[in-house]
Scaffold this active site. Structure first.
Site, PDB file in Angstrom:
ATOM      1  CG  ASP A 134      -1.943   0.984   1.333  1.00 17.37           C
ATOM      2  OD1 ASP A 134      -2.429   1.446   0.301  1.00 17.37           O
ATOM      3  OD2 ASP A 134      -2.281   1.395   2.461  1.00 17.37           O
ATOM      4  CG  PHE A 185     -10.022  -1.672   2.961  1.00 17.86           C
ATOM      5  CD1 PHE A 185      -8.920  -1.106   3.581  1.00 17.86           C
ATOM      6  CD2 PHE A 185     -10.438  -2.936   3.357  1.00 17.86           C
ATOM      7  CE1 PHE A 185      -8.250  -1.783   4.589  1.00 17.86           C
ATOM      8  CE2 PHE A 185      -9.775  -3.613   4.364  1.00 17.86           C
ATOM      9  CZ  PHE A 185      -8.680  -3.039   4.986  1.00 17.86           C
TER      10      PHE A 185
HETATM   11  P1  IMP Z   1       1.820  -0.561   3.694  1.00 19.84           P
HETATM   12  O1  IMP Z   1       1.040   0.715   3.783  1.00 19.84           O
HETATM   13  O2  IMP Z   1       2.306  -0.819   2.314  1.00 19.84           O
HETATM   14  O3  IMP Z   1       2.923  -0.583   4.699  1.00 19.84           O
HETATM   15  O4  IMP Z   1       0.815  -1.720   4.061  1.00 19.84           O
HETATM   16  C1  IMP Z   1       0.577  -1.955   5.413  1.00 19.84           C
HETATM   17  C2  IMP Z   1      -0.378  -3.073   5.659  1.00 19.84           C
HETATM   18  O5  IMP Z   1      -1.672  -2.504   5.694  1.00 19.84           O
HETATM   19  C3  IMP Z   1      -0.479  -4.154   4.670  1.00 19.84           C
HETATM   20  O6  IMP Z   1       0.498  -5.127   4.799  1.00 19.84           O
HETATM   21  C4  IMP Z   1      -1.856  -4.687   5.029  1.00 19.84           C
HETATM   22  O7  IMP Z   1      -1.773  -5.498   6.178  1.00 19.84           O
HETATM   23  C5  IMP Z   1      -2.605  -3.459   5.360  1.00 19.84           C
HETATM   24  N1  IMP Z   1      -3.408  -2.983   4.235  1.00 19.84           N
HETATM   25  C6  IMP Z   1      -3.174  -1.911   3.438  1.00 19.84           C
HETATM   26  N2  IMP Z   1      -4.131  -1.772   2.539  1.00 19.84           N
HETATM   27  C7  IMP Z   1      -5.011  -2.785   2.751  1.00 19.84           C
HETATM   28  C8  IMP Z   1      -6.221  -3.213   2.112  1.00 19.84           C
HETATM   29  O8  IMP Z   1      -6.728  -2.605   1.141  1.00 19.84           O
HETATM   30  N3  IMP Z   1      -6.819  -4.319   2.627  1.00 19.84           N
HETATM   31  C9  IMP Z   1      -6.319  -5.020   3.676  1.00 19.84           C
HETATM   32  N4  IMP Z   1      -5.190  -4.660   4.311  1.00 19.84           N
HETATM   33  C10 IMP Z   1      -4.541  -3.558   3.840  1.00 19.84           C
END
Ligand code: IMP
Ligand code: MG
Length: 191
Positions: free
Chosen positions: A101, A150
């Site tokens: 994300d 999401f």
């Molecule tokens: P990051 O922002 O790339 O560090 O992602 C952090 C974490 O947020 C991911 O590994 C997921 O656990 C969670 N996450 C981010 N976006 C989503 C989504 O759309 N659905 C479910 N979990 C999410």
């Protein structure tokens, strides 16, 4: 009310499409790692994808699992809560994650793996939410180029729910914040 515009979850990728992606990425990872690979899965969101991906590899694979505490937006940092439990020196690693994300988690884990003397480290994600990226991150293998919405299912959760759905869905985050179980009956009910 924040949920008024909720049109309900939309299917982003069917089980058949997800299987095709796992097969294609399995072939690509196998081609890039002829001597074998160590899959480093990020708990918990990667486990369903990891399981399918691994069974489409045609080269020997080892499994390792790591877990991080979700980063705290205010403190801006995360930490490892389950680390690799053996040396991976000289091995070809593929970090397997459910979703990239902002990129903060994957970037943190790549830095964490950087001093392990691995022969190589690549990144494979089920979903790449590129529009949300804060840190530039080279993703070697991505199954789904995801919209800025999401995502639920195929390992991805909201508050621990929905991981065991066979498809990947987009859903209204505001509606889930209002009621995390809002879509349970609809998505887990008989089809
Ligand atoms: P990051 O922002 O790339 O560090 O992602 C952090 C974490 O947020 C991911 O590994 C997921 O656990 C969670 N996450 C981010 N976006 C989503 C989504 O759309 N659905 C479910 N979990 C999410
Ligand atoms: Mg989660």
């Amino acid at each position: 009310m924040s949920t008024r515009g909720d049109t309900g979850p939309q299917l982003l990728a069917s089980p058949e499409e997800l299987d095709r992606h796992a097969r294609e990425l399995g072939a690509a990872i196998s081609a890039d790692h002829p001597d074998g690979v160590t899959l480093v899965g990020v708990l918990k969101g990667s486990v369903v994808f990891l399981s399918d991906l691994a069974r489409h590899l045609t080269v020997p694979a080892r499994f390792e699992l790591v877990a991080v505490a979700p980063y705290d937006g205010a403190a801006g940092r995360t930490r490892v809560v389950k680390d690799l439990d053996r040396s991976v020196e000289g091995e070809h690693l593929v970090l397997v994650t459910g979703i990239v994300d902002t990129g903060l988690t994957a970037d943190f884990l790549l830095r964490h793996l950087a001093d392990r003397q691995a022969a190589s480290v690549r990144v494979c994600t089920l979903a790449d939410k590129r529009a949300r990226r804060i840190l530039p991150l080279a993703i070697d293998y991505a199954a789904i180029e995801a919209p800025d919405a999401f995502l639920l299912g195929y390992g991805l959760d909201y508050a621990g729910r929905y991981r065991n759905l066979r498809g990947l869905w987009t859903a209204d985050a505001a509606a889930l914040a209002d009621d995390p179980d809002r879509y349970v009956a609809q998505l887990h009910g008989p089809t």
